[in-house]
Write a protein that holds these residues in place. Structure first.
Motif, short mmCIF file in Angstrom:
data_model
loop_
_atom_site.label_atom_id
_atom_site.label_comp_id
_atom_site.label_asym_id
_atom_site.label_seq_id
_atom_site.Cartn_x
_atom_site.Cartn_y
_atom_site.Cartn_z
N PRO A 7 0.85 -1.19 0.00
CA PRO A 7 0.00 0.00 0.00
C PRO A 7 0.88 1.24 0.00
CG PRO A 7 0.06 -0.97 2.19
CD PRO A 7 0.86 -1.88 1.30
N VAL A 36 -0.95 -0.83 -4.16
CA VAL A 36 -2.26 -0.26 -3.88
C VAL A 36 -2.12 1.24 -3.77
CG1 VAL A 36 -4.29 -0.32 -2.39
CG2 VAL A 36 -2.89 -2.38 -2.66
N ASP A 37 -2.59 1.95 -4.76
CA ASP A 37 -2.50 3.40 -4.79
C ASP A 37 -3.58 3.97 -3.88
OD1 ASP A 37 -2.36 6.07 -5.34
OD2 ASP A 37 -2.53 5.89 -7.52
N ASP A 38 -3.17 4.39 -2.68
CA ASP A 38 -4.13 4.85 -1.68
C ASP A 38 -4.16 6.37 -1.56
OD1 ASP A 38 -6.11 3.71 0.00
OD2 ASP A 38 -4.96 4.29 1.77
N THR A 60 -6.34 0.38 -7.32
CA THR A 60 -6.74 1.64 -6.68
C THR A 60 -7.39 1.40 -5.34
OG1 THR A 60 -7.10 2.63 -8.85
CG2 THR A 60 -8.08 3.75 -6.97
N GLY A 61 -6.87 2.07 -4.31
CA GLY A 61 -7.47 2.02 -2.99
C GLY A 61 -8.53 3.11 -2.84
N ARG A 62 -9.10 3.18 -1.64
CA ARG A 62 -10.16 4.15 -1.38
C ARG A 62 -9.68 5.35 -0.58
NH1 ARG A 62 -12.45 -0.12 1.20
NH2 ARG A 62 -13.01 1.23 2.95
N ALA A 69 -6.42 -0.41 2.53
CA ALA A 69 -5.58 -0.59 1.34
C ALA A 69 -5.04 -2.02 1.27
CB ALA A 69 -4.44 0.42 1.34
N ARG A 70 -4.63 -2.56 2.39
CA ARG A 70 -4.13 -3.94 2.38
C ARG A 70 -5.24 -4.92 2.04
NH1 ARG A 70 -1.62 -2.34 7.46
NH2 ARG A 70 0.43 -1.47 7.01
N GLU A 161 -11.13 -2.47 9.10
CA GLU A 161 -10.96 -1.15 8.51
C GLU A 161 -11.42 -0.02 9.41
OE1 GLU A 161 -12.50 -1.11 4.53
OE2 GLU A 161 -11.45 -2.96 4.00
#
Length: 340
Positions: A7, A36-38, A60-62, A69-70, A161
């Motif tokens: 991440p 993971v692009d966070d 793509t992360g949120r 992200a993980r 999360e």
């Protein structure tokens, strides 16, 4: 066999990590890398070195923090082992070879932790922030370098999360994995975790983690530290120091509205003095504990004095915020539930 999940917020350190991996990936059979692009405000796509183009994929992360992200990363993974790396670590030159040896474990082993080395200055004592970062070397099941079987992650639905920071989310996951019947062991591969530059107020910002501690208290009860294998903290002392300071200020304020002559005013004066003495003593003890092992430069000492006065009330405020935010809801008052 192996999915490597990283991440990232696109920090410059990511390039150093990927360069270190690029020269070793040929040693890992059937490997994939998931970045993971966070970033919340992503400006363009993440750059992937050409040497990794055959292995790496950007998902793509949120922008919801490292735990989320993980989860995005391991759920996109296609290999039986998922290796989590932070984007600011540097794998040793023999990391890949040692990783393969680390993962040659029995079927009931659900996770294997790597070793984390934190380089500290050789010519002086480390600062408070440097010592805090060095604590990663002693941490258990930290995702700076942690491998899990994908089946173990799926069995517990991954990271919770509700932990939005890189703080406690890995220890909490490890607890649930072990409670599900898996064993966790330590491996011999090594990553280096450099100390990132920070300003003098970093120790105040990290107090936000107290809100996550409040969530753990809600989830696991008063013995949550022992249950998760976490060391004792200073929260009881922070509460006492904060209460003493609040008592002194409140008593002094009330004293100003009373007649000059009279027992109530004298009592409030004594209460204010006692509270102030308790606050000074507690703050001085905390500052001394932080100053003694450090370099004791003028800048470091002044920073420790200032932040030692501010940390207790800031820590308590974040704890109360987390306690309120994570209060039980629903008909049965149960806080436990979906992880994401």
């Amino acid at each position: 066999m192996i999915s490597i999940v990283v991440p990232t917020l696109g920090r410059p350190s990511l390039g150093t990590l990927l360069d270190a991996l690029a020269s070793q990936l040929a040693e890992l059979p059937d490997v994939e890398i998931l970045l993971v692009d966070d970033r919340r405000d992503a400006a363009g796509e993440l750059a992937v070195p050409g040497a990794l183009s055959a292995y790496a994929k950007v998902v793509t992360g949120r922008g919801a923090g490292p735990a989320a992200a993980r989860n995005v990363g391991w759920r996109a993974a296609r290999r039986p082992w998922v290796v989590f790396l932070d984007d600011d670590v540097v794998p040793a030159p023999d990391w890949a070879r040692r990783l393969l040896a680390d993962l040659a474990v029995g079927d009931r082993v659900g996770g294997v932790q790597g070793m984390v080395a934190v380089p500290l200055p050789a010519d002086r004592r480390p600062t408070d922030w440097e010592r805090s970062t060095a604590g990663l070397a002693e941490g258990e099941w930290i995702t700076a370098d942690m491998a899990y079987r994908r089946t173990a992650l799926a069995a517990v639905d991954g990271f919770d999360e509700r932990f939005p920071r890189a703080y406690r989310e890995d220890a909490e996951l490890a607890h649930r994995v072990r409670r599900a019947g898996w064993d966790l062991v330590r491996g011999r591969r090594v990553v280096t975790h450099p100390v990132r530059p920070e300003d003098r107020w970093v120790s105040l910002r990290v107090q936000r983690g107290n809100a996550d501690d409040a969530l753990l208290r809600r989830l696991y009860g008063p013995d949550w530290r022992a249950e998760l294998g976490l060391p004792p903290g200073r929260r009881p002392r922070h509460v006492a120091v904060t209460a003493a300071g609040a008592l002194a200020v409140t008593a002094a304020a009330l004293r100003t509205v009373l007649p000059r002559d009279g027992a109530p005013r004298r009592v409030l004066g004594a209460v204010a003095a006692a509270g102030a003495l308790g606050w000074v003593a507690g703050t001085a003890e905390f500052a001394a504990v932080r100053i003694a092992p450090g370099p004791r430069t003028r800048d470091e000492v002044s920073t420790m004095l200032l932040t030692s006065a501010l940390i207790p009330p800031v820590a308590v405020a974040h704890w109360v915020r987390g306690w309120w935010r994570h209060r039980p809801s629903g008909a049965d008052g149960d806080l436990a539930g979906a992880q994401s």
